[in-house]
Design a protein around this motif. Structure first.
Motif, PDB file in Angstrom:
ATOM      1  N   ARG A 258       0.730  -0.726   0.057  1.00  0.00           N
ATOM      2  CA  ARG A 258       0.478  -0.094   0.285  1.00  0.00           C
ATOM      3  C   ARG A 258       1.606   0.653  -0.047  1.00  0.00           C
ATOM      4  O   ARG A 258       1.496   2.323   1.399  1.00  0.00           O
ATOM      5  CB  ARG A 258      -0.669  -0.210   1.432  1.00  0.00           C
ATOM      6  N   LEU A 259       1.667   1.436  -1.224  1.00  0.00           N
ATOM      7  CA  LEU A 259       2.185   2.454  -0.657  1.00  0.00           C
ATOM      8  C   LEU A 259       2.453   4.123  -1.193  1.00  0.00           C
ATOM      9  O   LEU A 259       2.770   4.812  -0.221  1.00  0.00           O
ATOM     10  CB  LEU A 259       3.552   1.849  -2.433  1.00  0.00           C
ATOM     11  N   SER A 260       0.726   4.225  -1.565  1.00  0.00           N
ATOM     12  CA  SER A 260      -0.006   5.200  -1.757  1.00  0.00           C
ATOM     13  C   SER A 260      -0.154   5.950  -0.240  1.00  0.00           C
ATOM     14  O   SER A 260       0.572   7.318   0.309  1.00  0.00           O
ATOM     15  CB  SER A 260      -0.744   5.792  -2.908  1.00  0.00           C
ATOM     16  N   GLU A 261      -0.425   5.160   0.983  1.00  0.00           N
ATOM     17  CA  GLU A 261      -0.509   5.460   1.479  1.00  0.00           C
ATOM     18  C   GLU A 261       0.328   5.575   2.807  1.00  0.00           C
ATOM     19  O   GLU A 261       0.745   5.879   3.838  1.00  0.00           O
ATOM     20  CB  GLU A 261      -1.229   4.256   2.701  1.00  0.00           C
ATOM     21  N   ALA A 262       1.394   4.783   2.539  1.00  0.00           N
ATOM     22  CA  ALA A 262       2.956   4.613   3.226  1.00  0.00           C
ATOM     23  C   ALA A 262       3.470   6.265   2.630  1.00  0.00           C
ATOM     24  O   ALA A 262       4.214   6.541   3.881  1.00  0.00           O
ATOM     25  CB  ALA A 262       4.286   3.346   3.007  1.00  0.00           C
ATOM     26  N   GLU A 263       3.782   6.258   2.092  1.00  0.00           N
ATOM     27  CA  GLU A 263       4.470   7.832   1.483  1.00  0.00           C
ATOM     28  C   GLU A 263       4.320   8.913   2.048  1.00  0.00           C
ATOM     29  O   GLU A 263       5.451   9.479   2.580  1.00  0.00           O
ATOM     30  CB  GLU A 263       4.344   7.826   0.152  1.00  0.00           C
ATOM     31  N   PRO A 264       3.244   9.442   2.435  1.00  0.00           N
ATOM     32  CA  PRO A 264       3.267  10.426   3.224  1.00  0.00           C
ATOM     33  C   PRO A 264       3.076  10.393   4.823  1.00  0.00           C
ATOM     34  O   PRO A 264       3.938  11.409   5.275  1.00  0.00           O
ATOM     35  CB  PRO A 264       1.490  10.602   3.441  1.00  0.00           C
ATOM     36  N   LEU A 265       3.928   9.245   5.189  1.00  0.00           N
ATOM     37  CA  LEU A 265       3.673   8.864   6.704  1.00  0.00           C
ATOM     38  C   LEU A 265       5.408   8.703   6.898  1.00  0.00           C
ATOM     39  O   LEU A 265       5.308   9.494   7.668  1.00  0.00           O
ATOM     40  CB  LEU A 265       3.382   7.070   7.277  1.00  0.00           C
ATOM     41  N   MET A 266       6.036   7.942   5.408  1.00  0.00           N
ATOM     42  CA  MET A 266       7.534   8.382   5.699  1.00  0.00           C
ATOM     43  C   MET A 266       8.258  10.154   5.151  1.00  0.00           C
ATOM     44  O   MET A 266       8.702  10.196   6.320  1.00  0.00           O
ATOM     45  CB  MET A 266       8.010   7.895   3.775  1.00  0.00           C
ATOM     46  N   ARG A 267       7.614  10.864   5.040  1.00  0.00           N
ATOM     47  CA  ARG A 267       7.995  11.496   5.003  1.00  0.00           C
ATOM     48  C   ARG A 267       7.266  12.913   6.465  1.00  0.00           C
ATOM     49  O   ARG A 267       7.886  14.221   6.268  1.00  0.00           O
ATOM     50  CB  ARG A 267       6.955  12.887   3.886  1.00  0.00           C
ATOM     51  N   ARG A 268       5.739  12.940   6.544  1.00  0.00           N
ATOM     52  CA  ARG A 268       6.333  13.639   7.297  1.00  0.00           C
ATOM     53  C   ARG A 268       6.917  12.715   8.893  1.00  0.00           C
ATOM     54  O   ARG A 268       7.525  13.684   9.817  1.00  0.00           O
ATOM     55  CB  ARG A 268       4.629  13.263   8.331  1.00  0.00           C
ATOM     56  N   ALA A 269       7.130  11.458   8.961  1.00  0.00           N
ATOM     57  CA  ALA A 269       8.661  11.278   9.752  1.00  0.00           C
ATOM     58  C   ALA A 269       9.899  11.619   9.745  1.00  0.00           C
ATOM     59  O   ALA A 269      10.331  12.016  10.110  1.00  0.00           O
ATOM     60  CB  ALA A 269       7.958   9.523   9.973  1.00  0.00           C
ATOM     61  N   LEU A 270      10.476  11.905   8.454  1.00  0.00           N
ATOM     62  CA  LEU A 270      11.481  12.904   7.820  1.00  0.00           C
ATOM     63  C   LEU A 270      11.213  14.742   7.917  1.00  0.00           C
ATOM     64  O   LEU A 270      12.256  14.021   9.270  1.00  0.00           O
ATOM     65  CB  LEU A 270      11.639  12.538   6.247  1.00  0.00           C
ATOM     66  N   SER A 271      10.233  14.459   8.795  1.00  0.00           N
ATOM     67  CA  SER A 271      10.100  16.111   8.461  1.00  0.00           C
ATOM     68  C   SER A 271       9.811  16.413   9.667  1.00  0.00           C
ATOM     69  O   SER A 271      10.832  17.371  11.091  1.00  0.00           O
ATOM     70  CB  SER A 271       8.308  16.654   8.196  1.00  0.00           C
ATOM     71  N   ILE A 272       9.803  15.003  10.957  1.00  0.00           N
ATOM     72  CA  ILE A 272       9.708  15.655  12.013  1.00  0.00           C
ATOM     73  C   ILE A 272      10.914  15.556  13.349  1.00  0.00           C
ATOM     74  O   ILE A 272      11.766  16.081  13.597  1.00  0.00           O
ATOM     75  CB  ILE A 272       8.894  14.489  13.234  1.00  0.00           C
ATOM     76  N   ASP A 273      11.950  14.633  11.770  1.00  0.00           N
ATOM     77  CA  ASP A 273      13.147  14.151  12.409  1.00  0.00           C
ATOM     78  C   ASP A 273      13.938  15.484  12.079  1.00  0.00           C
ATOM     79  O   ASP A 273      15.687  15.604  13.168  1.00  0.00           O
ATOM     80  CB  ASP A 273      14.116  13.132  12.111  1.00  0.00           C
ATOM     81  N   GLU A 274      13.824  15.765  11.016  1.00  0.00           N
ATOM     82  CA  GLU A 274      14.369  16.960  10.942  1.00  0.00           C
ATOM     83  C   GLU A 274      14.954  18.515  11.358  1.00  0.00           C
ATOM     84  O   GLU A 274      15.809  18.861  11.894  1.00  0.00           O
ATOM     85  CB  GLU A 274      13.804  17.313   9.268  1.00  0.00           C
ATOM     86  N   THR A 275      12.857  18.382  12.136  1.00  0.00           N
ATOM     87  CA  THR A 275      12.718  19.545  13.035  1.00  0.00           C
ATOM     88  C   THR A 275      13.294  19.421  14.397  1.00  0.00           C
ATOM     89  O   THR A 275      14.693  20.317  14.945  1.00  0.00           O
ATOM     90  CB  THR A 275      11.295  20.049  13.096  1.00  0.00           C
ATOM     91  N   SER A 276      13.739  17.905  14.187  1.00  0.00           N
ATOM     92  CA  SER A 276      13.905  17.722  16.359  1.00  0.00           C
ATOM     93  C   SER A 276      15.616  17.511  15.912  1.00  0.00           C
ATOM     94  O   SER A 276      15.783  18.025  16.561  1.00  0.00           O
ATOM     95  CB  SER A 276      13.156  16.212  16.352  1.00  0.00           C
ATOM     96  N   PHE A 277      16.036  17.331  15.208  1.00  0.00           N
ATOM     97  CA  PHE A 277      17.818  16.796  15.076  1.00  0.00           C
ATOM     98  C   PHE A 277      18.825  17.745  13.889  1.00  0.00           C
ATOM     99  O   PHE A 277      19.834  18.094  14.274  1.00  0.00           O
ATOM    100  CB  PHE A 277      17.880  15.318  15.237  1.00  0.00           C
ATOM    101  N   GLY A 278      17.706  18.272  13.303  1.00  0.00           N
ATOM    102  CA  GLY A 278      18.603  18.944  12.601  1.00  0.00           C
ATOM    103  C   GLY A 278      19.095  18.160  10.646  1.00  0.00           C
ATOM    104  O   GLY A 278      19.372  16.648  11.174  1.00  0.00           O
ATOM    105  N   PRO A 279      18.754  18.484   9.944  1.00  0.00           N
ATOM    106  CA  PRO A 279      19.022  17.691   9.018  1.00  0.00           C
ATOM    107  C   PRO A 279      20.223  17.278   8.559  1.00  0.00           C
ATOM    108  O   PRO A 279      20.372  16.269   7.757  1.00  0.00           O
ATOM    109  CB  PRO A 279      18.674  18.732   7.747  1.00  0.00           C
ATOM    110  N   GLN A 280      21.184  17.524   9.075  1.00  0.00           N
ATOM    111  CA  GLN A 280      22.773  16.635   8.937  1.00  0.00           C
ATOM    112  C   GLN A 280      22.305  15.656  10.248  1.00  0.00           C
ATOM    113  O   GLN A 280      23.923  14.973   9.927  1.00  0.00           O
ATOM    114  CB  GLN A 280      23.649  17.652   9.391  1.00  0.00           C
ATOM    115  N   HIS A 281      21.823  14.935  10.719  1.00  0.00           N
ATOM    116  CA  HIS A 281      21.978  14.193  11.499  1.00  0.00           C
ATOM    117  C   HIS A 281      21.606  12.605  10.904  1.00  0.00           C
ATOM    118  O   HIS A 281      20.905  12.422  10.335  1.00  0.00           O
ATOM    119  CB  HIS A 281      20.747  14.829  12.930  1.00  0.00           C
TER     120      HIS A 281
END
Length: 678
Positions: free
Chosen positions: A654-677
């Motif tokens: 179910r790739l179309s359902e998985a993609e937005p969750l992965m993008r959101r997880a990436l965004s949270i981690d970039e905000t929390s740890f910085g884009p180079q973590h």
């Protein structure tokens, strides 16, 4: 038929010449033997070779036995079939026997026995006294040997004094052949003024082994003497009692002073060589001290002590007695209940299961066998009662039907009463662990919540417990074990004791203790050498704690144990622990607590590993929801939960359902740890 054979103090090395007896004399011998083996209402309805269908009829335990006496050159299944058909044809239904015994002068092969039992129709009620078995049985009764075979050795030994408290168990005495040999070897080699001490767990069969040794080697001794020595007063009183008419029959038996009678008994021991003296039940330090002072005065014979104390002086050679091997324990149960239990097709397997549950402890096996026989139970019925109503079953002790005089529930009380308070507290904590080997490294872990003053060096306390045979140490491992019935009786005494705070403290202390020792990441193979030996004890203690409604740290220890099982691919054992830990935390913290989310995530991970994706998905969705509501939508834990859920969606294509969750997880981690973590 579980008859208790009591060998006399006589014997001869050569086989008895049954073939020289006339048929009628052989039947007379059979008649004598039946009477002396404890049967009642004995009748001899027919003559040798008659057509009455039976030679001897007798009763035992409200059951009618028929004895077929055959002095023959060979005995076949065809012969037996003829006798069985004659018996059933001649006797009316009301007089048909419950059991049949073939008394045969020659050996009967196993194949022939099976064929005869098939004709009879019930293996448990068809018996054989034949060949060497018959020879041994007759030799146990000197009057029979003297009457029918006129052997001079019989008359010489018939008056040998003895006061042994039990008859021999005969074929019921299982699994101790090597120990009897070790006793014999040790006693023969022991110089004058030395003794051997049989020590071990209460109920392991020390007294029974000593008595059986005496019967088996009766012809090697001039007297077999048994003295209860549980306390100094018992020792002196029972030594004095040896003067009585039924034992040594000394002139001083009429003396009112105990000291005079005891001195006379000791004088006899000093003047008459070749005796065996059993000093039984030397369990207290006071009794041991008295025995230590007595041993140097006992020369000219063999002295054998029994008790739970393991520490003795140089004059006493210790020999530890352990529980029976599992196979021998099962054989005992089968033999002890033969003809009395309700048989099933799987009795051999059920006997093994019951023996294992009872820890192969002879006293517990005997109590179970007596109860099963008395109540005509099946093995599964007793096992079910043991598991479901254990307290009641432990009270099913009846000395009239058991070979022992005390119940399992009080077997260890003498030893426990002598422990120091710290050692007793240690035993009470150990009672909540499993019966498997316990690593001695656990003793290096302090019990959270208890001060060092409350618990001295636990290794020293272990030495104290071992001295009273309440634990068994394996110095090579190093580990130690506590017998499952010692644990069971200890827990039972706590549950029924007046001080319920003591119960709560012991149970909670055991839980905190094992939890404190169960540290490290269970998924890291480097922790397994430390965690694996603790696993059965963690399982046992969380079970007891959960039954008592203790939430903390029960859920934590359950989860850690489940993680270990999951890492070792023992998923069937891990899942119920994970589900129970989840349930406990939901009840303790509410369904929206972060701890609950962690438990849900662990369970979902296990479901993924077993390819149960449809069950895992709603749990992962709950994890995301709980973290969002409790920690905030931008918390790193939310990112982790989103990533896990997306991975599941990928697995179901179910790739179309998985993609937005992965993008959101990436965004949270970039905000929390910085884009180079990382």
């Amino acid at each position: 038929m579980a008859t208790a054979f009591k060998p006399p103090l006589t014997g001869t090395a050569h086989p008895l010449p049954f073939e020289k007896l006339a048929p009628l004399d052989f039947e007379r011998l059979c008649l004598w033997l039946v009477r002396r083996e404890g049967f009642t209402r004995v009748e001899h309805p027919g003559e040798a070779g008659s057509d009455d269908g039976c030679d001897v009829v007798a009763w035992k335990d409200d059951r009618r036995f028929v004895f077929q006496c055959k002095r023959v050159q060979a005995f076949t299944a065809s012969h037996a079939k003829t006798e069985i058909e004659k018996l059933r044809r001649r006797l009316p239904p009301a007089e048909q026997p419950h059991e049949i015994v073939f008394v045969v002068s020659r050996a009967v092969s196993a194949h022939t026995r099976r064929a005869i039992r098939a004709v009879w129709g019930d293996e448990a009620t068809c018996h054989f006294w034949s060949g060497d078995e018959l020879d041994e049985l007759v030799k146990r009764h000197p009057k029979i040997v003297g009457e029918f075979f006129q052997l001079p050795a019989v008359k010489r030994h018939a008056v040998r004094p003895h006061n042994l408290p039990y008859s021999s168990l005969g074929p019921l005495f299982q699994g101790r052949t090597e120990m009897v040999s070790l006793l014999r070897e040790g006693l023969i080699q022991a110089p004058s003024g030395r003794a051997m001490a049989l020590h071990g767990l209460g109920g392991v069969g020390k007294t029974r082994l000593a008595v059986e040794y005496a019967w088996q080697h009766a012809d090697d001794y001039t007297a077999l003497l048994f003295v209860g020595a549980g306390s100094p007063s018992d020792l002196h009183r029972n030594l004095a009692a040896l003067c009585e008419r039924g034992v040594l029959d000394l002139p001083e038996r009429e003396a009112p002073e105990e000291e005079v009678r005891e001195a006379a008994a000791l004088r006899w021991l000093g003047e008459q060589p070749g005796w065996l003296l059993i000093l039984d039940n030397v369990d207290s330090e006071a009794a041991a001290t008295e025995v230590d002072s007595l041993i140097p005065r006992l020369s000219g014979g063999h002295v054998l002590l029994t008790g739970r104390l393991a520490r003795w002086g140089a004059e006493i050679v210790p020999l530890e007695l352990d529980v029976l091997e599992e196979g021998k324990a099962a054989e005992f149960l089968l033999a002890r209940t033969k003809g009395k239990r309700r048989p099933t097709k799987e009795d051999d397997d059920h006997a093994v299961k019951l023996a294992r549950e009872l820890g192969c402890l002879p006293l517990a096996l005997e109590q179970a066998g007596a109860s099963i026989s008395e109540r005509r139970m099946t093995f599964p019925a007793y096992l079910a009662a043991w598991n479901e109503r254990r307290d009641q079953v432990l009270d099913w002790f009846d000395p009239r039907v058991s070979h022992y005089r005390v119940s399992v529930a009080v077997t260890w009380q003498t030893s426990v009463d002598q422990l120091t308070p710290p050692a007793r507290r240690l035993l009470e904590r150990l009672a909540w662990l499993g019966p498997e080997a316990i690593p001695e490294a656990l003793l290096d872990v302090a019990v959270p919540g208890e001060s060092e003053e409350e618990i001295p060096a636990q290794h020293d306390l272990l030495v104290e417990l071992a001295a009273f045979s309440l634990v068994t140490r394996d110095d090579e491992t190093p580990t130690f074990t506590v017998h499952r019935l010692v644990q069971d009786v200890t827990r039972r005494s706590l549950k029924h004791g007046a001080d319920q705070n003591r119960l709560a403290k012991a149970r909670a202390g055991a839980l905190r203790w094992v939890n404190a020792a169960f540290v490290g990441n269970p998924q890291d193979v480097r922790t397994w050498p430390a965690l694996d030996p603790l696993a059965p004890h963690a399982r046992a203690v969380v079970t007891h704690a959960d039954e008592a409604g203790i939430a903390d740290p029960t859920a934590r220890l359950m989860n850690q144990l489940a993680q270990l099982f999951k890492a070792k691919s023992l998923l069937g054992e891990a899942e119920p622990l994970m589900r129970r830990a989840l349930s406990i935390d939901e009840a303790s913290f509410g369904t929206q607590h972060p701890k609950v989310a962690i438990r849900l995530n662990n369970l979902a991970s296990l479901l993924l590993a077993t390819n149960r994706l449809s069950e895992a998905e709603p749990l992962m969705e709950r994890v995301v929801s709980i973290f969002e509501s409790s920690l905030g939508k931008d918390h790193p834990n939310v990112a982790t939960a989103l990533n896990n859920l997306a991975s599941l969606l990928l697995a179901t294509n179910r790739l179309s359902e998985a993609e937005p969750l992965m993008r959101r997880a990436l965004s949270i981690d970039e905000t929390s740890f910085g884009p180079q973590h990382p």
